[in-house]
Design a protein around this motif. Structure first.
Motif, mmCIF file in Angstrom:
data_model
loop_
_atom_site.group_PDB
_atom_site.id
_atom_site.type_symbol
_atom_site.label_atom_id
_atom_site.label_comp_id
_atom_site.label_asym_id
_atom_site.label_seq_id
_atom_site.Cartn_x
_atom_site.Cartn_y
_atom_site.Cartn_z
ATOM 1 N N ASN A 252 0.860 -1.181 0.000
ATOM 2 C CA ASN A 252 0.000 0.000 0.000
ATOM 3 C C ASN A 252 0.896 1.231 0.000
ATOM 4 N N SER B 86 0.033 4.318 -1.630
ATOM 5 C CA SER B 86 -0.707 5.477 -2.120
ATOM 6 C C SER B 86 -0.034 6.767 -1.671
ATOM 7 N N GLN B 87 -0.017 7.751 -2.582
ATOM 8 C CA GLN B 87 0.556 9.069 -2.305
ATOM 9 C C GLN B 87 2.039 9.003 -1.972
ATOM 10 N N SER C 230 -1.044 -0.719 -4.406
ATOM 11 C CA SER C 230 -1.826 0.510 -4.419
ATOM 12 C C SER C 230 -0.863 1.679 -4.527
ATOM 13 N N SER D 49 -1.999 4.810 -6.050
ATOM 14 C CA SER D 49 -2.800 5.954 -6.481
ATOM 15 C C SER D 49 -2.224 7.256 -5.929
ATOM 16 N N SER E 148 0.615 8.561 -6.471
ATOM 17 C CA SER E 148 2.052 8.563 -6.199
ATOM 18 C C SER E 148 2.799 9.416 -7.213
ATOM 19 N N ASP F 291 -3.296 -0.344 -8.781
ATOM 20 C CA ASP F 291 -4.011 0.920 -8.878
ATOM 21 C C ASP F 291 -2.979 2.040 -8.943
#
Length: 314
Positions: free
Chosen positions: A113, A115-116, A133, A135, A137, A153
């Motif tokens: 995980n 994300s960002q 995951s 998203s 990034s 994702d």
């Protein structure tokens, strides 16, 4: 073993800039005890922390992996394990090449995980993101040569200026991703969602876009050289004013596509339908107004019934 190697490299880089564990911890917003655990090999920083460490210590991210060895890096410090303050240098020993386990630690982020996450500017070849995951990034300016993204994702990710040479992006969500001035050489996109993704000022060289829905993908001021749009859906896409050299539209849906003012050289069109009235009707919806094309491309399109009334041959 790999954790101790990484810890030794962290300690060596820290000492070379005369920074104490406490000073490094303050810069990292962590405790000195955490730095001590890294340097003793009791724990390993994650990739985001490793990137920050590289910035603070003034080293490339590859310093921690991939058999990295600087010109004067023939030896490294053997560190004691009984102090949470500065770890004393007790002797020097030659460090063996990084093990496969260490390389995997720094390049395989499958199932993570992230994300960002901030990957901006990193150099990390052959990274693996499977079922991850990512998203939002930021990969801007990074060199990800040979990396693979699968089943992940990656929506709203930033690939501005990213080197994606020989990368594979398969069955992933790239909704809203940005590729401004991205380096796309032999990059493969397959079975992926690119709704709202934006390619601007990019040169696509020997890129393959296979079985991909591109109906809401934005291409602006791009050049396509040796690109293969295989079995992809381009219906309604605006490709005005862009350059196509050696491009293949192989079984591609092209209804209502606009090539206004575009340049086409050695471009081939292979129907996704049999040569029926349905195919000819679909081809007639493509707009080539103001386009320039070589004689062979012109002849092929003319033979398939395309409207070339306002085309210039070059």
């Amino acid at each position: 073993m790999e954790a101790k190697i990484i810890g030794g490299k962290i300690a060596k880089a820290r000492k070379e800039i005369n920074m104490s564990q406490a000073q490094l911890a303050q810069r990292m917003f962590i405790s000195p005890q955490a730095v001590g655990k890294w340097e003793r090999g009791e724990s390993v920083p994650d990739i985001i922390t490793m990137n920050r460490l590289a910035e603070i210590l003034g080293v490339d991210l590859n310093y921690f992996s991939e058999n990295f060895q600087s010109p004067d890096d023939e030896t490294a410090f053997k560190l004691t394990t009984d102090s949470d303050d500065d770890i004393a240098q007790t002797e020097q020993e030659v460090i063996a090449p990084s093990s496969p386990a260490e390389r995997q630690l720094l390049t395989n982020f499958s199932g993570s995980n992230l994300s960002q996450s901030d990957f901006a500017g990193v150099t990390a070849h052959k990274m693996k993101f499977r079922g991850s995951s990512l998203s939002g990034s930021d990969f801007s300016g990074a060199d990800l040569t040979g990396s693979s993204f699968m089943g992940s994702d990656v929506s709203e990710a930033n690939f501005d200026g990213t080197n994606l040479t020989d990368c594979s992006l398969s069955a992933i969500d790239l909704t809203g991703a940005n590729f401004n001035k991205a380096i796309l050489v032999r990059t493969e996109f397959s079975k992926s969602g690119l709704t709202g993704a934006k390619f601007t000022n990019a040169k696509l060289i020997d890129v393959k876009l296979a079985m991909t829905d591109l109906r809401k993908t934005i291409f602006e001021n791009c050049s396509f050289n040796g690109v293969d749009f295989k079995s992809s859906d381009l219906r309604g896409v605006c490709l005005d004013g862009q350059t196509f050299i050696g491009v293949k539209f192989d079984k591609t849906a092209l209804n209502e596509v606009s090539f206004k003012g575009a340049t086409l050289r050695d471009v081939s069109f292979r129907s996704m339908y049999a040569l029926t009235n349905k195919y000819y009707r679909a081809l007639s919806t493509i707009c080539f107004d103001g386009a320039m094309m070589d004689k062979l491309t012109y002849a092929a399109l003319k033979g398939m019934g395309a409207d070339l009334a306002n085309v210039t041959m070059i």
